[in-house]
Structure formats: C-alpha cells, structure tokens
Design a protein around this motif. Structure first.
Motif, short mmCIF file in Angstrom:
data_model
loop_
_atom_site.label_atom_id
_atom_site.label_comp_id
_atom_site.label_asym_id
_atom_site.label_seq_id
_atom_site.Cartn_x
_atom_site.Cartn_y
_atom_site.Cartn_z
N PHE A 80 -2.80 4.39 0.53
CA PHE A 80 -3.49 4.46 -0.75
C PHE A 80 -4.19 3.13 -1.02
O PHE A 80 -3.55 2.08 -1.13
CB PHE A 80 -2.44 4.73 -1.82
N CYS A 81 -5.53 3.18 -1.11
CA CYS A 81 -6.27 1.95 -1.41
C CYS A 81 -6.10 1.61 -2.88
O CYS A 81 -6.43 2.42 -3.74
CB CYS A 81 -7.75 2.12 -1.07
N PRO A 82 -5.59 0.42 -3.18
CA PRO A 82 -5.33 0.08 -4.57
C PRO A 82 -6.61 -0.15 -5.38
O PRO A 82 -6.57 -0.21 -6.60
CB PRO A 82 -4.50 -1.21 -4.48
N TYR A 83 -7.75 -0.28 -4.70
CA TYR A 83 -8.99 -0.60 -5.41
C TYR A 83 -9.76 0.65 -5.82
O TYR A 83 -10.33 0.70 -6.90
CB TYR A 83 -9.85 -1.54 -4.57
N CYS A 84 -9.80 1.66 -4.95
CA CYS A 84 -10.53 2.88 -5.31
C CYS A 84 -9.58 4.04 -5.55
O CYS A 84 -10.01 5.15 -5.83
CB CYS A 84 -11.57 3.22 -4.24
N GLN A 85 -8.26 3.78 -5.42
CA GLN A 85 -7.26 4.82 -5.69
C GLN A 85 -7.48 6.05 -4.84
O GLN A 85 -7.32 7.17 -5.30
CB GLN A 85 -7.31 5.23 -7.18
N THR A 86 -7.84 5.82 -3.59
CA THR A 86 -8.13 6.92 -2.68
C THR A 86 -7.32 6.74 -1.39
O THR A 86 -7.21 5.62 -0.90
CB THR A 86 -9.64 6.92 -2.33
N LEU B 229 0.85 -1.19 0.00
CA LEU B 229 0.00 0.00 0.00
C LEU B 229 0.89 1.24 0.00
O LEU B 229 1.81 1.34 0.81
CB LEU B 229 -0.90 0.01 1.24
N GLY B 230 0.59 2.16 -0.88
CA GLY B 230 1.38 3.39 -0.96
C GLY B 230 1.12 4.32 0.22
O GLY B 230 0.02 4.36 0.76
N LEU B 231 2.14 5.05 0.62
CA LEU B 231 1.99 6.02 1.71
C LEU B 231 1.57 7.37 1.12
O LEU B 231 2.11 7.80 0.10
CB LEU B 231 3.31 6.21 2.45
N VAL B 232 0.61 8.01 1.76
CA VAL B 232 0.14 9.32 1.31
C VAL B 232 0.18 10.27 2.51
O VAL B 232 -0.42 9.99 3.54
CB VAL B 232 -1.31 9.25 0.78
N TRP B 233 0.88 11.37 2.38
CA TRP B 233 0.95 12.36 3.46
C TRP B 233 -0.01 13.48 3.15
O TRP B 233 0.01 14.05 2.06
CB TRP B 233 2.36 12.90 3.60
N GLN B 234 -0.88 13.78 4.14
CA GLN B 234 -1.86 14.82 3.93
C GLN B 234 -1.61 15.94 4.93
O GLN B 234 -1.53 15.69 6.13
CB GLN B 234 -3.26 14.25 4.15
N PRO B 235 -1.46 17.17 4.46
CA PRO B 235 -1.20 18.28 5.39
C PRO B 235 -2.37 18.50 6.32
O PRO B 235 -3.53 18.43 5.90
CB PRO B 235 -1.02 19.49 4.47
N LEU B 236 -2.09 18.72 7.59
CA LEU B 236 -3.13 19.04 8.55
C LEU B 236 -3.27 20.55 8.61
O LEU B 236 -2.30 21.25 8.87
CB LEU B 236 -2.76 18.50 9.94
N PRO B 237 -4.47 21.07 8.38
CA PRO B 237 -4.65 22.52 8.30
C PRO B 237 -4.33 23.24 9.61
O PRO B 237 -3.85 24.36 9.60
CB PRO B 237 -6.13 22.69 7.94
N ARG B 238 -4.58 22.62 10.74
CA ARG B 238 -4.47 23.34 12.00
C ARG B 238 -3.04 23.57 12.45
O ARG B 238 -2.65 24.67 12.78
CB ARG B 238 -5.22 22.58 13.11
N ASN B 239 -2.26 22.51 12.52
CA ASN B 239 -0.95 22.68 13.17
C ASN B 239 0.22 22.52 12.20
O ASN B 239 1.37 22.47 12.62
CB ASN B 239 -0.79 21.68 14.32
N GLY B 240 -0.09 22.43 10.93
CA GLY B 240 0.99 22.34 9.96
C GLY B 240 1.66 20.98 9.90
O GLY B 240 2.64 20.80 9.20
N GLY B 241 1.11 20.00 10.63
CA GLY B 241 1.69 18.66 10.59
C GLY B 241 1.21 17.87 9.39
O GLY B 241 0.51 18.39 8.51
N GLN B 242 1.58 16.62 9.36
CA GLN B 242 1.19 15.76 8.25
C GLN B 242 0.50 14.53 8.82
O GLN B 242 1.00 13.93 9.77
CB GLN B 242 2.44 15.28 7.50
#
Ligand SMILES: [Zn+2]
Length: 174
Positions: free
Chosen positions: A80-86, A62-75
């Motif tokens: 990554f789900c290989p079936y729905c690509q989400t 499974l691929g790793l996906v980093w998503q920025p957190l709006p509040r504290n600037g963290g990640q």
C-alpha cells in the motif's frame, strides 16, 4: 533508483524461518553499495505490514494488500503506497534531485510507488509540467541536456543475514 518489488516481501513472508532480510543495492559500474535496507514483515493472516529500515535508522512502513488472482484463485501481494493510498507492485527509494537534474544526482526519499515519485518532481520542477509524454517524466526531463542516461532501476541483492552478506563480499553492515 533502488526498487523494492512486492515479490521480495512475499518471499520473506513465505520464509518459514521468520527472519528479517537484508537488501543491498550495489552500483554495477564500481561495485559501490548505494543503499541497504533491513526488511521485516509483521503479518497475521491477510493483514499486516512490512517494515523497511535504512542504515541511518529511518524506518518506513508499508501495508500488505492481498489481491485475488482471477485465473487460479491465488493471491497476489501488493503493498500500500502511503502517498496515493493505492496498492502497488514496486516501490522506489530515491528520486532525481529536481534542482540539479543535469548533474545525475539522486536523493533519498521515503519509499513510494513510481507515480508518486514522479508527481513529486513534476510539482517541484516547473519545466517538467508541459510534457507528460509516453516516456514519462524521467525521459522528458533529460531531453534538454542531450544524452544523459536515464536513472536505472536497481533490484536489490537479498541476504538472509548480515554474515551471509559479508561472505558474499559485501561490506559489514549493522
Ligand atoms: Zn503512490
């Protein structure tokens, strides 16, 4: 159903020892080990993947996906789900056997997000299709048979070595 939350992958990534983790799912009622997975991360900076190897040798990536957190600037780490690509937070390793839903059986599938696990069986069990209620597919499916329990989602026990798992009273695993 065994569940792998993304935060377990993150704690492995943050572990300075860079070792694989052993995840074990145990049935509470009788202590039986239902599933075991060796989790290994391969990451460089913000890109990478996690490898999940079952005891039968089958491996999922499974691929790793980093998503920025709006509040504290963290990640936040998502996978990554290989079936729905989400990118998703939780991954499920089993599903109800849709041809024997009444018998409480599950079968092993490759890891995927919750909605992909559900889509899979709405496409296989015709009687599920009319009712997409708030309960979701699991609740809908069981209604005709009365009070059977919903399949529970189990978080794993996490071990950093097979030896540690043996010490804690889990059986030896390769
Ligand atoms: Zn999915």
């Amino acid at each position: 159903m065994p569940v792998i939350p993304a935060w377990i992958v993150r704690s492995n990534l943050d572990d300075p020892r860079k070792i694989p983790y052993l995840l074990i799912w145990k049935r509470e009622s009788d202590g039986k080990i239902m599933e075991a997975v060796r989790l290994t991360c391969h990451a460089h900076g913000y890109s990478g993947y996690v490898q999940l190897k079952r005891t039968d040798g089958s491996t999922a990536v499974l691929g790793l996906v980093w998503q920025p957190l709006p509040r504290n600037g963290g990640q936040a780490l998502l996978l990554f789900c290989p079936y729905c690509q989400t990118p998703r937070r939780f991954f499920y390793g089993w599903e109800w056997d849709s041809f024997s839903g009444w018998s409480n059986r599950v079968r092993s599938i490759s890891w995927r997000c919750r909605s992909c696990a559900q889509l899979r069986y709405s496409s296989e069990g015709g009687y599920l299709r009319p009712a997409y209620g708030r309960l979701g597919q699991l609740g809908v499916m069981l209604r005709p048979w009365g009070n059977l329990p919903r399949p529970e989602s189990w978080l794993p026990y996490v071990f950093t070595s097979p030896e540690e798992a043996v010490e804690e009273g889990f059986c030896a695993l390769k």
